[in-house]
Enzyme design. Structure first.
Site, mmCIF file in Angstrom:
data_model
loop_
_atom_site.group_PDB
_atom_site.id
_atom_site.type_symbol
_atom_site.label_atom_id
_atom_site.label_comp_id
_atom_site.label_asym_id
_atom_site.label_seq_id
_atom_site.Cartn_x
_atom_site.Cartn_y
_atom_site.Cartn_z
ATOM 1 N N SER A 168 -57.974 -8.370 -67.501
ATOM 2 C CA SER A 168 -59.317 -8.474 -67.788
ATOM 3 C C SER A 168 -60.189 -8.697 -66.435
ATOM 4 C CB SER A 168 -59.618 -9.330 -68.812
ATOM 5 O OG SER A 168 -61.009 -9.776 -68.870
ATOM 6 N N TYR A 181 -58.416 -17.717 -72.090
ATOM 7 C CA TYR A 181 -58.357 -16.343 -72.021
ATOM 8 C C TYR A 181 -58.397 -15.916 -70.604
ATOM 9 C CZ TYR A 181 -59.543 -11.598 -73.161
ATOM 10 O OH TYR A 181 -59.680 -10.160 -73.045
HETATM 11 P P1 NAD Z 1 -59.369 -5.685 -80.896
HETATM 12 O O1 NAD Z 1 -59.540 -7.226 -81.459
HETATM 13 O O2 NAD Z 1 -60.251 -4.798 -81.464
HETATM 14 O O3 NAD Z 1 -57.880 -5.093 -81.024
HETATM 15 C C1 NAD Z 1 -56.932 -5.897 -81.102
HETATM 16 C C2 NAD Z 1 -55.613 -5.472 -82.008
HETATM 17 O O4 NAD Z 1 -54.535 -6.033 -81.833
HETATM 18 C C3 NAD Z 1 -56.310 -5.444 -83.365
HETATM 19 O O5 NAD Z 1 -56.071 -4.508 -84.098
HETATM 20 C C4 NAD Z 1 -55.193 -6.671 -84.000
HETATM 21 O O6 NAD Z 1 -55.017 -6.409 -85.480
HETATM 22 C C5 NAD Z 1 -54.185 -6.607 -82.988
HETATM 23 N N1 NAD Z 1 -53.290 -7.718 -83.156
HETATM 24 C C6 NAD Z 1 -53.730 -8.949 -82.768
HETATM 25 N N2 NAD Z 1 -52.816 -9.791 -82.798
HETATM 26 C C7 NAD Z 1 -51.674 -9.118 -82.921
HETATM 27 C C8 NAD Z 1 -50.138 -9.378 -83.035
HETATM 28 N N3 NAD Z 1 -49.732 -10.785 -82.784
HETATM 29 N N4 NAD Z 1 -49.287 -8.370 -83.310
HETATM 30 C C9 NAD Z 1 -49.606 -7.228 -83.317
HETATM 31 N N5 NAD Z 1 -51.068 -6.985 -83.172
HETATM 32 C C10 NAD Z 1 -52.056 -7.849 -83.101
HETATM 33 O O7 NAD Z 1 -59.575 -5.970 -79.286
HETATM 34 P P2 NAD Z 1 -59.784 -4.952 -78.150
HETATM 35 O O8 NAD Z 1 -61.391 -5.546 -77.574
HETATM 36 O O9 NAD Z 1 -59.837 -3.508 -78.379
HETATM 37 O O10 NAD Z 1 -58.954 -5.620 -77.035
HETATM 38 C C11 NAD Z 1 -57.772 -4.777 -76.511
HETATM 39 C C12 NAD Z 1 -57.428 -5.683 -75.370
HETATM 40 O O11 NAD Z 1 -58.216 -5.269 -74.513
HETATM 41 C C13 NAD Z 1 -57.124 -6.874 -75.515
HETATM 42 O O12 NAD Z 1 -55.884 -7.229 -74.855
HETATM 43 C C14 NAD Z 1 -58.153 -7.624 -75.116
HETATM 44 O O13 NAD Z 1 -57.834 -8.769 -74.552
HETATM 45 C C15 NAD Z 1 -58.414 -6.417 -73.840
HETATM 46 N N6 NAD Z 1 -59.901 -6.539 -73.189
HETATM 47 C C16 NAD Z 1 -61.113 -6.277 -73.971
HETATM 48 C C17 NAD Z 1 -62.267 -6.122 -73.507
HETATM 49 C C18 NAD Z 1 -63.319 -6.124 -74.335
HETATM 50 O O14 NAD Z 1 -64.359 -6.130 -73.712
HETATM 51 N N7 NAD Z 1 -63.266 -5.707 -75.576
HETATM 52 C C19 NAD Z 1 -62.339 -6.425 -72.124
HETATM 53 C C20 NAD Z 1 -61.135 -6.895 -71.401
HETATM 54 C C21 NAD Z 1 -59.935 -6.853 -71.900
#
Ligand code: NAD
Length: 285
Positions: A168, A181
């Protein structure tokens, strides 16, 4: 998602791609892109319903995918999913470590600490829950380590494979209010470099993407008020993003395909690629 919707196509036919957190906002989009390039996608998520809905969508679009229940924090559950994937699709060629996220328990209400915080009930540095930090560190760091151990075993045996982690923007410079985070994603970036070196003799490449600001369910409460108006934080983000907007999740597809494809990125390992509209380059002045 159809091939025509991709920024470009790479040939992933016969490749098996395991996507953790595959049912989430970002990884459901990236899973669809991998499937549109011909990969057999194992959508692994702790929410089988979400993973299943996505797998069905991919199959309806003409791709190959199946949902697997798996907890990235539980070795036994990952091993079980791995056995099922081996039977259905064969050994993993690609691992996209997408499960990750933050917790409200590890989030401060304000950007800076005041002496009044010592006696205040508002969430602040002094009363942040240790359990919140543990949850966020585990989910992002162990949640990247354990699937890598499990699925890199397939790649090691065949001396071929590619792993992509999701770091991130806050790994480069921490964002206010979310110390756990920020530190956890800095850990993911560091681990990406470590693993790239460790697995290099096995011809397994390890890279990460570092998304900037994407408005998704995970950060909804931080970015939008309940009435749908932007929060003060949203104003600050957009002012600090030279391109002046949030990213669209589909804008992560190009970097993902490039980094995962063995032909496109054959000599690229250990990089953390920002996809951030210039946020990381901008000093604010
Ligand atoms: P999201 O919450 O939509 O998706 C996360 C998924 O992971 C969910 O489907 C959840 O059920 C699953 N999950 C959570 N814990 C779990 C576990 N213990 N075992 C298996 N599955 C599990 O999140 P997102 O926004 O799509 O983010 C995806 C990745 O991108 C993450 O690593 C997040 O930190 C990173 N990220 C997101 C953003 C953003 O702006 N959304 C920015 C930078 C990084």
């Amino acid at each position: 998602m159809k091939k025509e919707e991709l920024p470009f196509v790479v040939d992933l036919h016969e490749k098996v791609a395991v996507v953790t957190g595959g049912g989430g906002v970002i990884c459901s989009c990236l899973s669809q892109a991998l499937a549109a390039c011909g990969a057999k996608v194992a959508v692994l998520d702790r929410s089988l319903d979400k993973a299943d809905a996505l797998a069905k969508q991919i199959v309806a679009d003409g791709g190959k995918a199946k949902a697997y229940l798996g907890n990235v924090l539980d070795k036994a559950s990952l091993h079980q999913a791995h056995e099922e994937i081996l039977k259905d699709f064969g050994p993993a060629d690609i691992l996209l470590n997408g499960a990750g996220g933050n917790s409200p328990l590890a989030t401060c209400a304000d950007e800076k600490v005041t002496v009044e915080d010592l006696d205040s009930d508002t969430k602040n540095f002094f009363n942040l829950e240790e359990s919140g930090f543990q949850f966020v560190f585990n989910l992002n760091i162990l949640g990247t380590l354990l699937p890598s151990q499990e699925f890199a075993s397939d790649m090691a045996k065949r001396k071929s494979g590619s792993i992509l982690n999701i770091s991130s923007m806050n790994a480069f410079r921490p964002l206010t209010k979310i110390p756990a985070y920020s530190a956890a994603k800095a850990g993911v970036s560091n681990f990406t470099q470590w693993l790239a070196v460790a697995l290099s003799d096995l011809n397994i490449r390890v890279n990460a993407i570092a998304p900037g600001f994407f408005s998704t369910t995970q950060n909804k409460a931080l970015l939008w008020n309940e009435d749908g108006t932007p929060t003060k934080r949203t104003g600050k983000i957009l002012a600090a993003t030279p391109m002046g907007r949030f990213g669209k999740v589909e804008e992560l597809i190009g970097a993902t395909l490039f980094l995962l494809d063995e032909k496109s990125a054959s000599f690229v390992t250990g990089v953390v690629l920002p996809i951030d509209g210039g946020f990381n380059a901008y000093s604010g002045v």
